[in-house]
Design a protein around this motif. Structure first.
Motif, PDB file in Angstrom:
ATOM      1  N   ARG A 133       0.665  -4.666  -8.364  1.00 30.74           N
ATOM      2  CA  ARG A 133      -0.223  -4.244  -7.041  1.00 30.74           C
ATOM      3  C   ARG A 133      -0.370  -5.260  -5.853  1.00 30.74           C
ATOM      4  O   ARG A 133      -0.398  -5.760  -4.460  1.00 30.74           O
ATOM      5  N   ALA A 164       2.978  -5.703  -4.080  1.00 29.32           N
ATOM      6  CA  ALA A 164       2.526  -4.396  -2.803  1.00 29.32           C
ATOM      7  C   ALA A 164       2.368  -5.326  -1.505  1.00 29.32           C
ATOM      8  O   ALA A 164       2.219  -4.965  -0.701  1.00 29.32           O
ATOM      9  N   GLU A 169       4.320   0.415   1.674  1.00 30.98           N
ATOM     10  CA  GLU A 169       3.782   2.039   1.149  1.00 30.98           C
ATOM     11  C   GLU A 169       4.325   2.481   0.024  1.00 30.98           C
ATOM     12  O   GLU A 169       3.426   3.461  -1.067  1.00 30.98           O
ATOM     13  N   TYR A 203       2.911   1.257  -3.115  1.00 36.09           N
ATOM     14  CA  TYR A 203       1.871   1.597  -3.190  1.00 36.09           C
ATOM     15  C   TYR A 203       1.455   3.096  -3.904  1.00 36.09           C
ATOM     16  O   TYR A 203       0.371   3.565  -4.692  1.00 36.09           O
ATOM     17  N   ILE A 238      -6.346   0.442  -4.111  1.00 29.72           N
ATOM     18  CA  ILE A 238      -4.905   0.160  -3.647  1.00 29.72           C
ATOM     19  C   ILE A 238      -5.267   1.553  -2.178  1.00 29.72           C
ATOM     20  O   ILE A 238      -5.049   1.342  -1.478  1.00 29.72           O
ATOM     21  N   ARG A 256      -6.600  -0.321   0.421  1.00 30.15           N
ATOM     22  CA  ARG A 256      -5.216  -0.845   0.896  1.00 30.15           C
ATOM     23  C   ARG A 256      -4.368  -0.065   2.017  1.00 30.15           C
ATOM     24  O   ARG A 256      -4.078  -0.750   3.069  1.00 30.15           O
ATOM     25  N   ARG A 257      -4.569   1.173   1.056  1.00 27.51           N
ATOM     26  CA  ARG A 257      -3.893   1.991   2.901  1.00 27.51           C
ATOM     27  C   ARG A 257      -4.596   2.061   3.842  1.00 27.51           C
ATOM     28  O   ARG A 257      -3.557   2.677   4.865  1.00 27.51           O
TER      29      ARG A 257
END
Length: 302
Positions: A102, A105, A118, A121, A134, A137-138
């Motif tokens: 993570r 990423a 992306e 993730y 996560i 984060r997106r």
């Protein structure tokens, strides 16, 4: 939510560490505990410990916690070389860790490698669909790219899983407001109020949205939430007081010639107007004539 005592403790520790008084590890631990962002200070004081073998050796297993904390702070500060070094150290120590994955990423995201981030993730979510960080984060990544529709999509997907996250509902409401999607924003604020019914800010925001939408039913509900805001703030919210006057006036205009005078609405309007005038006399007497003129324009029909 950080209490005043905790905030004071953090501030005192921060001053102490900044002035060379020691306590860097205690400061960093408290930042983690309270989940607050002090990225520049975390980077500075965290590195001072990591770069000192003697200090680092006293941490035991907490050394790796510090590496992670410094990595995230370094990304916030765009010190990507430091973030990469910390992440590499963690990967070497924990070669199979999804948590380190993570971080990797997040580093791709910080570098602007959106597609690679992306993919990373997506892969991590396949292994753990309930990883809240996560999912968030997106959303952040979509917003960073100016992809508002994408942020809405990811937030809605997140809320399908984590419906009780009132901060996410509030964030979604604010995005909808920025797009003038008031019905959707109103729904979000309803969820926020269900989760935190005693926070006046949410009552006020919901009332504002309903007033903007207009229509008799929305105005009547807006008036109730302006009134609840006044109640929750001990009658000290100027915006809510004025909101009550606006709503009662608009409702009176819409029901003119159809219903008898709403005595309750008339009384509420009068009470709100008096409270506003009293407030302006104390805080802004020079603006009182403007207020009086505005209130006179909000006449109630009978």
């Amino acid at each position: 939510m950080v209490t005043k005592t905790e905030e004071s403790q953090l501030k005192n520790l921060e001053i102490q560490v900044d002035n060379g008084g020691g306590g860097a590890w205690e400061f960093l631990s408290l930042v983690r505990k309270l989940k607050v962002r002090r990225s520049d200070k975390v980077l500075k004081h965290g590195l001072s410990i990591l770069n000192d073998p003697k200090q680092r050796s006293t941490l035991g297993s907490e050394e790796w916690t510090l590496y992670e904390q410094v990595a995230v702070a370094a990304m916030d500060c765009q010190s990507l070389d430091v973030a990469q070094d910390c992440t590499k150290a963690l990967r070497k120590r924990f070669p199979e860790s999804k948590r380190v994955g993570r971080l990797e990423a997040m580093l791709l995201e910080a570098k602007g490698s959106w597609d690679m981030a992306e993919k990373a993730y997506t892969s991590l979510l396949e292994d753990n669909p309930l990883d809240q960080i996560i999912h968030k984060r997106r959303v952040a990544m979509a917003k960073a790219q100016g992809n508002i529709s994408g942020a809405i999509e990811w937030l809605n997907k997140y809320l399908e899983i984590f419906m009780a996250d009132h901060d996410a509902w509030r964030e979604l409401a604010e995005i909808y407001l920025s797009l003038q999607m008031y019905k959707q924003a109103a729904f979000c604020y309803e969820e926020v109020i269900l989760a935190q019914p005693t926070v006046p800010l949410y009552h006020l925001a919901y009332a504002d949205v309903l007033y903007t939408l207009g229509g008799l039913e929305n105005l009547q509900t807006a008036k109730k939430y302006y009134a609840s805001t006044i109640d929750l703030t001990g009658g000290k919210n100027t915006r809510a007081l004025f909101g009550v006057c606006l709503c009662t006036s608009a409702i009176a205009q819409l029901t003119k010639g159809k219903n008898k005078e709403d005595k309750e609405g008339s009384q509420l309007h009068s009470l709100a107007a008096k409270a506003l005038e009293k407030d302006y006399k104390q805080r802004a007497p020079d603006k009182l004539p403007q207020l009086t003129t505005a209130l006179k324009s909000l006449t109630l029909s009978s």
